[in-house]
Enzyme design. Structure first.
Site, PDB file in Angstrom:
ATOM      1  N   SER A  14       0.854  -1.187   0.000  1.00  0.00           N
ATOM      2  CA  SER A  14       0.000   0.000   0.000  1.00  0.00           C
ATOM      3  C   SER A  14       0.884   1.229   0.000  1.00  0.00           C
ATOM      4  O   SER A  14       2.064   1.163   0.376  1.00  0.00           O
ATOM      5  CB  SER A  14      -0.896   0.002   1.239  1.00  0.00           C
ATOM      6  OG  SER A  14      -1.467   1.281   1.481  1.00  0.00           O
ATOM      7  N   TYR A  42      -1.707  -1.641  10.145  1.00  0.00           N
ATOM      8  CA  TYR A  42      -1.881  -1.855   8.708  1.00  0.00           C
ATOM      9  C   TYR A  42      -0.633  -1.390   7.953  1.00  0.00           C
ATOM     10  O   TYR A  42      -0.087  -2.107   7.116  1.00  0.00           O
ATOM     11  CB  TYR A  42      -3.116  -1.100   8.220  1.00  0.00           C
ATOM     12  CG  TYR A  42      -3.329  -1.153   6.728  1.00  0.00           C
ATOM     13  CD1 TYR A  42      -4.048  -2.194   6.138  1.00  0.00           C
ATOM     14  CD2 TYR A  42      -2.835  -0.151   5.892  1.00  0.00           C
ATOM     15  CE1 TYR A  42      -4.251  -2.243   4.763  1.00  0.00           C
ATOM     16  CE2 TYR A  42      -3.031  -0.195   4.528  1.00  0.00           C
ATOM     17  CZ  TYR A  42      -3.740  -1.230   3.961  1.00  0.00           C
ATOM     18  OH  TYR A  42      -3.933  -1.272   2.603  1.00  0.00           O
ATOM     19  N   LYS A  46       2.047  -3.603   5.771  1.00  0.00           N
ATOM     20  CA  LYS A  46       2.266  -3.364   4.349  1.00  0.00           C
ATOM     21  C   LYS A  46       3.725  -3.041   4.036  1.00  0.00           C
ATOM     22  O   LYS A  46       4.235  -3.392   2.966  1.00  0.00           O
ATOM     23  CB  LYS A  46       1.345  -2.244   3.862  1.00  0.00           C
ATOM     24  CG  LYS A  46      -0.129  -2.649   3.805  1.00  0.00           C
ATOM     25  CD  LYS A  46      -0.341  -3.884   2.940  1.00  0.00           C
ATOM     26  CE  LYS A  46      -1.791  -4.236   2.761  1.00  0.00           C
ATOM     27  NZ  LYS A  46      -1.966  -5.470   1.948  1.00  0.00           N
TER      28      LYS A  46
END
Length: 266
Positions: free
Chosen positions: A150, A173, A177
């Site tokens: 991401s 998150y 990533k």
């Protein structure tokens, strides 16, 4: 003329490739699945619960689409999934993994259990899936694996974009990533001389239609952060994924390809 048409159809059938998409019934996964089906790939679409079967029904029963249920957080399920489907459909030519993990808590409220659960789904399951499928690909010395990171694996969210009721993209998150990018490099080196490539996609802002419809001011703030002045459409990720799966990228491995409208360049 008829002979040429017959040969053409035979060649098309003989060269059909199989790709497994983990998370293929999600927002970005659907765009990738649709594109590959349009280009005559056979697609094994794996997702939680009935999601992949529901998506298959929406597509009207395409014979090249194989919907499969998979909980990627379970190591035992991953091993069984790979063994069973490799036996049934052969070793895949390509693998796309879109799994991710997020606890849905603020940084101050995030505890160890929630953090570890997110890491297990976002990082550990990606590693286990890639390793299991990669081992199968070794048998034919060929394959292409595409992982998903991401923009938030490389940069932090701007708090000004995430005014209430929106919450900033969570720390677990982004950490997960970032790990996917490094995992891509390790796997690329590990398999480089065995004919297996591993690359990564880092999408920018691709809010799903529900978010776009419910939070237009948030979408406007996101768009202002993008040099191109807009958020992405799911089909705009599909093309780069297809490129990394195809022989057009045959001399690329270990790369992280940003598909972000320029988000990370300023």
């Amino acid at each position: 003329m008829k002979t040429q048409t017959l040969k053409s159809k035979m060649n098309k059938k003989e060269t059909q490739k199989t790709v497994w998409i983990i998370g293929g019934a999600g927002y970005l996964g659907q765009g990738i699945t649709r594109l590959l089906l349009d280009r005559n790939y056979r697609v094994l679409c794996a997702d939680l619960g009935e999601k992949s079967h529901q998506f298959a029904r929406e597509l009207g029963g395409n014979m090249n689409l194989i919907p499969i249920e998979l909980d990627a957080s379970e190591e035992g399920q991953i091993r069984t999934f790979v063994q069973k489907n490799s036996g049934a459909y052969g070793v895949p030519d390509g693998l796309v993994i879109l799994t991710y993990g997020a606890a849905g808590k603020s940084l101050d409220d995030l505890d160890a259990k929630a953090f570890n659960a997110a890491s297990n789904l976002g990082v550990t399951s990606t590693f286990l899936l890639a390793r299991e499928v990669g081992r199968e690909m070794e048998k034919k010395q060929k394959g292409s694996i595409v992982l998903f990171s991401s923009m938030y694996g490389s940069v932090s969210p701007d708090p000004g974009v995430y005014e209430a009721p929106m919450q900033p993209n969570p720390i677990e998150y982004g950490i997960g990533k970032a790990g996917i990018v490094q995992m891509t490099k390790y796997l690329a080196v590990h398999w480089a001389k065995k004919g297996i490539r591993c690359n990564c996609i880092s999408p920018g802002p691709f809010p799903n239609p529900m978010v776009q419809g419910s939070h237009p001011r948030f979408i406007e703030r996101l768009s202002q952060k993008v040099p191109m002045g807009r958020v992405g459409r799911c089909e705009e990720v599909a093309g780069p994924v297809h490129f990394l799966l195809s022989d057009d990228s045959s001399y690329m491995t270990g790369q992280n390809l940003f598909v972000d409208g320029g988000w990370t360049i300023w």
